[in-house]
Design a protein around this motif. Structure first.
Motif, PDB file in Angstrom:
ATOM      1  N   PHE A  75       0.907  -1.269  -0.057  1.00  0.00           N
ATOM      2  CA  PHE A  75       0.003   0.086   0.162  1.00  0.00           C
ATOM      3  C   PHE A  75       0.934   1.315  -0.051  1.00  0.00           C
ATOM      4  O   PHE A  75       0.546   2.162  -0.814  1.00  0.00           O
ATOM      5  N   LEU A  80       3.044   5.848  -2.546  1.00  0.00           N
ATOM      6  CA  LEU A  80       4.174   6.920  -3.072  1.00  0.00           C
ATOM      7  C   LEU A  80       4.447   6.962  -4.489  1.00  0.00           C
ATOM      8  O   LEU A  80       4.715   8.121  -5.029  1.00  0.00           O
ATOM      9  N   MET A  83       2.054   9.524  -5.824  1.00  0.00           N
ATOM     10  CA  MET A  83       2.493  10.699  -5.751  1.00  0.00           C
ATOM     11  C   MET A  83       3.571  11.375  -6.467  1.00  0.00           C
ATOM     12  O   MET A  83       3.832  12.705  -6.444  1.00  0.00           O
TER      13      MET A  83
ATOM     14  N   TRP B   6       8.122  16.428   0.021  1.00  0.00           N
ATOM     15  CA  TRP B   6       8.295  15.109   0.476  1.00  0.00           C
ATOM     16  C   TRP B   6       8.479  15.121   1.712  1.00  0.00           C
ATOM     17  O   TRP B   6       7.729  14.387   2.673  1.00  0.00           O
ATOM     18  N   ILE B 172      -1.627   7.152   5.660  1.00  0.00           N
ATOM     19  CA  ILE B 172      -1.095   6.892   4.341  1.00  0.00           C
ATOM     20  C   ILE B 172      -2.221   7.470   3.450  1.00  0.00           C
ATOM     21  O   ILE B 172      -2.234   8.052   2.427  1.00  0.00           O
ATOM     22  N   LYS B 173      -3.346   6.657   3.506  1.00  0.00           N
ATOM     23  CA  LYS B 173      -4.671   7.211   2.893  1.00  0.00           C
ATOM     24  C   LYS B 173      -5.132   8.525   2.931  1.00  0.00           C
ATOM     25  O   LYS B 173      -5.516   9.146   1.553  1.00  0.00           O
ATOM     26  N   GLY B 175      -3.253  11.032   3.451  1.00  0.00           N
ATOM     27  CA  GLY B 175      -2.164  11.924   2.659  1.00  0.00           C
ATOM     28  C   GLY B 175      -2.545  11.729   1.037  1.00  0.00           C
ATOM     29  O   GLY B 175      -2.474  12.701   0.412  1.00  0.00           O
ATOM     30  N   LEU B 176      -2.882  10.565   0.802  1.00  0.00           N
ATOM     31  CA  LEU B 176      -3.393  10.350  -0.634  1.00  0.00           C
ATOM     32  C   LEU B 176      -4.546  11.007  -1.080  1.00  0.00           C
ATOM     33  O   LEU B 176      -4.341  11.647  -1.987  1.00  0.00           O
ATOM     34  N   ASP B 179      -3.497  14.745  -1.325  1.00  0.00           N
ATOM     35  CA  ASP B 179      -2.364  14.877  -2.108  1.00  0.00           C
ATOM     36  C   ASP B 179      -1.365  15.450  -1.361  1.00  0.00           C
ATOM     37  O   ASP B 179      -0.895  16.549  -1.544  1.00  0.00           O
ATOM     38  N   PHE B 180      -1.236  15.004  -0.019  1.00  0.00           N
ATOM     39  CA  PHE B 180       0.022  15.744   1.110  1.00  0.00           C
ATOM     40  C   PHE B 180       1.076  14.749   1.244  1.00  0.00           C
ATOM     41  O   PHE B 180       1.037  13.873   1.855  1.00  0.00           O
ATOM     42  N   LYS B 181       2.140  15.055   0.292  1.00  0.00           N
ATOM     43  CA  LYS B 181       3.258  14.126   0.160  1.00  0.00           C
ATOM     44  C   LYS B 181       3.867  14.018   1.649  1.00  0.00           C
ATOM     45  O   LYS B 181       4.207  12.543   1.752  1.00  0.00           O
ATOM     46  N   VAL B 184       2.048  10.934   3.620  1.00  0.00           N
ATOM     47  CA  VAL B 184       2.380   9.668   2.979  1.00  0.00           C
ATOM     48  C   VAL B 184       3.713   9.126   3.000  1.00  0.00           C
ATOM     49  O   VAL B 184       3.854   8.112   3.696  1.00  0.00           O
ATOM     50  N   LEU B 185       4.717   9.953   2.806  1.00  0.00           N
ATOM     51  CA  LEU B 185       6.062   9.682   3.034  1.00  0.00           C
ATOM     52  C   LEU B 185       6.475   9.419   4.622  1.00  0.00           C
ATOM     53  O   LEU B 185       7.025   8.115   4.737  1.00  0.00           O
ATOM     54  N   SER B 188       4.859   6.111   5.541  1.00  0.00           N
ATOM     55  CA  SER B 188       5.447   4.721   4.809  1.00  0.00           C
ATOM     56  C   SER B 188       6.707   4.494   5.559  1.00  0.00           C
ATOM     57  O   SER B 188       7.096   3.255   5.807  1.00  0.00           O
TER      58      SER B 188
END
Lengths: 232, 217
Positions: A75, A80, A83, B6, B172-173, B175-176, B179-181, B184-185, B188
């Motif tokens: 996931f 990543l 994006m 990022w 993660i979801k 941020g996705l 659209d907020f990098k 998500v990073l 992760s």
């Protein structure tokens, strides 16, 4: 239990079996993503594994690659990728699927080649076979069960990862689950999950059949698997 | 916020509360799932050792379960256990069984018969045989399986988001979706770090549990 009945009813509704978001279209997307990725995986990992296994080098690399792959959540990797400027096209999904499909095929091909009976290889050399013939006529056929085992694991992994792609906006059957979740349609969510589970089990069954068919020793009485594992 | 880099220190500072909450949920789900999976697997392995037929049933049915993609598994379980972390934990336990039962059976069956006979000859009963001889000797294989199960459970927990309980997967979801990098990073990286830390801890446990291996090598 009622919710499962509703899910079955959802599956029985002809309206869900047509159009771009219908079951057949989503199934076709899923198979296309899985098929292309699996072909690329085999095209890359089998030759590299055969070569590494034949010369007997790079074993730690081949095995560590698969351990690292397990720690990275599919996931997160898909999110990543989405994006980056590539966004999420079919091909970015395929890149991710290939990355997660490579390790099992590479590791199993390598191990399969290393575990070919050295006596058989020596006998082949003694009969005057060159390196190419030894690989094609002796090592590859004998390594086939393990290579196909790797391909089977990769296929199952790719089908599962393609499902996750739906969470990031990719296509495939996973989309039916995420769309159901998104609008609170529980029967649809469960129906999607049933479809995905059935597809995964079908792929597993087909691959297992293929694995049996390609085993050159299938007509020879084999020792039970556990005994063989202990012998190694 | 205008920039969407990022790496963003400001995000980590201002949202540290949320990040810690998600991390806690992630650790709670993973630890519970692995612990329950471990106890269940141990019981199953002990029973399966004496009933070979049951072993075949357990192994083949758990392999079938393992084939079902986790996203579908959580979606199938949620009518039973609802939108709760229990759904995620039950799904993860089912997956860990495949790896753990197999590892335990391999470890226990790999003990040389001579060793077992020697222990019986010295007057060890079944319980002492198990706890003093068999488990210590099978320990490296059991912990190897536990490492694989833990690392993949940490990764799979992120998919719990499909029932609203994904730990770091929730970040993660979100941020996705927005659209907020950095979100998500950050999430992760934390998942991968968590997996590596858990793996290292288990390597440490193995060293403590099998001191004789260091003495030899």
């Amino acid at each position: 239990m009622d919710e499962f009945v509703d899910a079955i009813r959802w599956l029985g509704d002809p309206a869900h079996w047509s159009g771009a978001a219908g079951v057949p279209a989503r199934f076709a997307e899923h198979m296309w993503l899985t098929g292309v990725s699996l072909l690329i995986v085999c095209g890359v990992a089998v030759p590299v594994g055969l070569w590494l296994g034949h010369i007997g080098r790079g074993g730690t690399v081949a095995i560590n690659v698969s351990n690292i792959g397990r720690a990275v959540p599919t996931f997160a990797a898909l999110a990543l990728l989405f994006m980056t400027p590539l966004r999420l096209s079919d091909w970015t999904v395929i890149i991710a699927l290939v990355v997660f499909g490579l390790p099992p095929v590479l590791t199993n091909t390598y191990v399969g080649m290393r575990e070919v009976d050295r006596d058989a290889v020596d006998a082949a050399r003694g009969m005057g076979m060159g390196a190419r013939q030894v690989v094609w006529k002796v090592e590859l056929p004998l390594a086939m069960p393990l290579i196909m085992n790797g391909v089977r694991l990769a296929a199952v992994q790719i089908v599962a990862t393609a499902t996750v792609a739906a969470l990031v906006a990719g296509g495939g059957l996973g989309r039916i689950i995420t769309a159901g979740f998104g609008r609170g349609d529980r029967p649809q969510m469960i129906a999607g999950a049933i479809l995905v589970a059935v597809l995964a089990l079908l792929v597993e069954a087909v691959m297992e059949f293929a694995q049996r068919r390609t085993d050159p020793m299938r007509r020879v009485q084999r020792r039970p698997l556990t005994e063989r594992a202990a012998a190694i | 916020m205008v920039r969407n880099d990022w790496i963003c220190g400001e995000y980590v500072q201002t949202r540290s509360g949320e990040i810690v909450d998600a991390l806690q949920q992630h650790v709670m789900i993973t630890v519970t799932a692995v612990a329950v999976g471990f106890v269940l697997s141990f019981a199953l392995a002990l029973v399966a050792r004496h009933w070979t037929r049951l072993a075949v049933v357990v192994l083949s049915s758990s392999t079938v379960l393992y084939t079902v993609p986790s996203l579908a598994m959580f979606a199938l379980l949620f009518p039973i256990t609802g939108l709760s972390s229990t759904t995620v934990i039950v799904g993860l336990v089912l997956y860990s069984l495949v790896i753990l039962v197999r590892g335990m059976l391999t470890g226990l069956n790999g003990i040389p018969a001579d060793v077992r006979e020697a222990a019986v000859g010295m007057g060890y009963g079944p319980f002492r045989l198990l706890t003093k001889v068999e488990i210590p000797l099978a320990m490296p294989t059991i912990i190897a399986a536990l490492r694989v199960a833990t690392v993949s459970t940490v990764a799979m927990t992120t998919l719990g988001i499909i029932v609203g309980h994904g730990g770091l997967g929730s970040l993660i979801k979100r941020g996705l979706d927005t659209d907020f990098k950095p979100e998500v990073l950050t999430a992760s990286v934390l998942v991968v770090v968590l997996a590596l830390v858990a793996d290292l801890l288990l390597v440490g446990v193995q060293r403590l549990a099998t001191p004789w291996r260091q003495a030899v090598s």
